[in-house]
Design a protein around this motif. Sequence first.
Motif, short mmCIF file in Angstrom:
data_model
loop_
_atom_site.label_atom_id
_atom_site.label_comp_id
_atom_site.label_asym_id
_atom_site.label_seq_id
_atom_site.Cartn_x
_atom_site.Cartn_y
_atom_site.Cartn_z
N ILE A 96 0.85 -1.18 0.00
CA ILE A 96 0.00 0.00 0.00
C ILE A 96 0.89 1.24 0.00
O ILE A 96 1.77 1.38 0.84
CB ILE A 96 -0.93 0.01 1.23
CG1 ILE A 96 -1.89 -1.17 1.17
CG2 ILE A 96 -1.69 1.33 1.34
CD1 ILE A 96 -2.75 -1.34 2.40
N HIS A 99 -3.25 5.33 1.46
CA HIS A 99 -4.51 4.84 2.02
C HIS A 99 -5.30 6.04 2.53
O HIS A 99 -4.83 6.79 3.38
CB HIS A 99 -4.24 3.85 3.16
CG HIS A 99 -5.49 3.23 3.68
ND1 HIS A 99 -6.12 3.68 4.81
CD2 HIS A 99 -6.23 2.21 3.20
CE1 HIS A 99 -7.20 2.94 5.02
NE2 HIS A 99 -7.29 2.05 4.05
N ASP A 100 -6.49 6.23 1.98
CA ASP A 100 -7.37 7.35 2.33
C ASP A 100 -6.65 8.69 2.30
O ASP A 100 -6.74 9.49 3.23
CB ASP A 100 -8.01 7.12 3.71
CG ASP A 100 -9.07 6.03 3.67
OD1 ASP A 100 -9.67 5.83 2.59
OD2 ASP A 100 -9.29 5.39 4.71
N LYS A 102 -3.51 9.36 2.53
CA LYS A 102 -2.29 9.47 3.33
C LYS A 102 -1.21 8.60 2.70
O LYS A 102 -1.39 7.40 2.52
CB LYS A 102 -2.56 9.03 4.78
CG LYS A 102 -3.51 9.97 5.49
CD LYS A 102 -3.73 9.51 6.92
CE LYS A 102 -4.69 10.43 7.62
NZ LYS A 102 -6.07 10.08 7.48
N ASP A 104 2.19 6.49 2.45
CA ASP A 104 3.07 5.67 3.28
C ASP A 104 4.50 5.88 2.80
O ASP A 104 4.97 5.26 1.85
CB ASP A 104 2.67 4.20 3.17
CG ASP A 104 3.49 3.31 4.09
OD1 ASP A 104 4.58 3.72 4.55
OD2 ASP A 104 3.04 2.17 4.34
N ARG A 134 -8.05 7.01 -2.67
CA ARG A 134 -8.47 6.18 -1.54
C ARG A 134 -7.44 5.09 -1.26
O ARG A 134 -7.13 4.78 -0.13
CB ARG A 134 -9.84 5.53 -1.82
CG ARG A 134 -10.94 6.51 -2.07
CD ARG A 134 -11.88 6.76 -0.92
NE ARG A 134 -12.20 5.66 -0.07
CZ ARG A 134 -13.39 5.09 0.03
NH1 ARG A 134 -14.38 5.51 -0.71
NH2 ARG A 134 -13.58 4.11 0.85
N LEU A 135 -6.93 4.49 -2.35
CA LEU A 135 -5.97 3.40 -2.21
C LEU A 135 -5.06 3.37 -3.43
O LEU A 135 -5.54 3.37 -4.56
CB LEU A 135 -6.69 2.05 -2.07
CG LEU A 135 -5.83 0.83 -1.80
CD1 LEU A 135 -5.18 0.92 -0.42
CD2 LEU A 135 -6.66 -0.43 -1.90
N MET A 137 -1.75 1.02 -4.73
CA MET A 137 -1.00 -0.20 -4.42
C MET A 137 0.06 -0.45 -5.47
O MET A 137 -0.20 -0.33 -6.66
CB MET A 137 -1.93 -1.42 -4.42
CG MET A 137 -3.10 -1.36 -3.51
SD MET A 137 -2.86 -2.10 -1.90
CE MET A 137 -2.10 -3.63 -2.19
N SER A 148 -9.93 5.62 -6.48
CA SER A 148 -10.19 6.98 -6.03
C SER A 148 -11.69 7.24 -6.00
O SER A 148 -12.47 6.42 -6.46
CB SER A 148 -9.49 7.98 -6.95
OG SER A 148 -9.96 7.82 -8.27
#
Length: 171
Positions: A96, A99-100, A102, A104, A134-135, A137, A148
Amino acid sequence: MNPYLDIVLRSVVVYFFMVIVLRVFGKKELSQLNTADVILILLISNSGQNAMVGNNSSLEGGLVAALVLFTFNHILKKVMYKSKTFNDLVQDKPLILIHDGKIDFKALTKLEISSNELDEVIREHGEENYKAVRLAMMEIDGNISIISGDKNLKQTHCKRKIHKLVGNSNN
């Protein structure tokens, strides 16, 4: 030793060497297809061929080597499908990246993905910035998938693989 048995053994060794090297260098390396990477692929295929068939440049020798590669690839995929442990050993897991909304940063650092590269992929998926994602990967094949949207989720999958930006000071 039988010359065809020699080709079989050499081909198996080269195949497993390539699996190990690709596992060590990671999926991002697979997704880089700039000029230097194309040259590398061509040179690896030539050196691999030489390592597999040795002095045997006959049609039969080449066909035996190709058959061994297809066979071991088929066997490897079956074993990976049946054994989660072996699959985890050979393939990386998806990571990920966002996520939402944010990011990483540890995952980006691990994969050596710059903020410019991530921004580029986000734009290619039709979003303005990471806050709309939203995500995101990093898939096992080296592609980045993005989901999204708010209520009406929209998933896009960009076929263009990411590449390391040459001379980028943000790496």
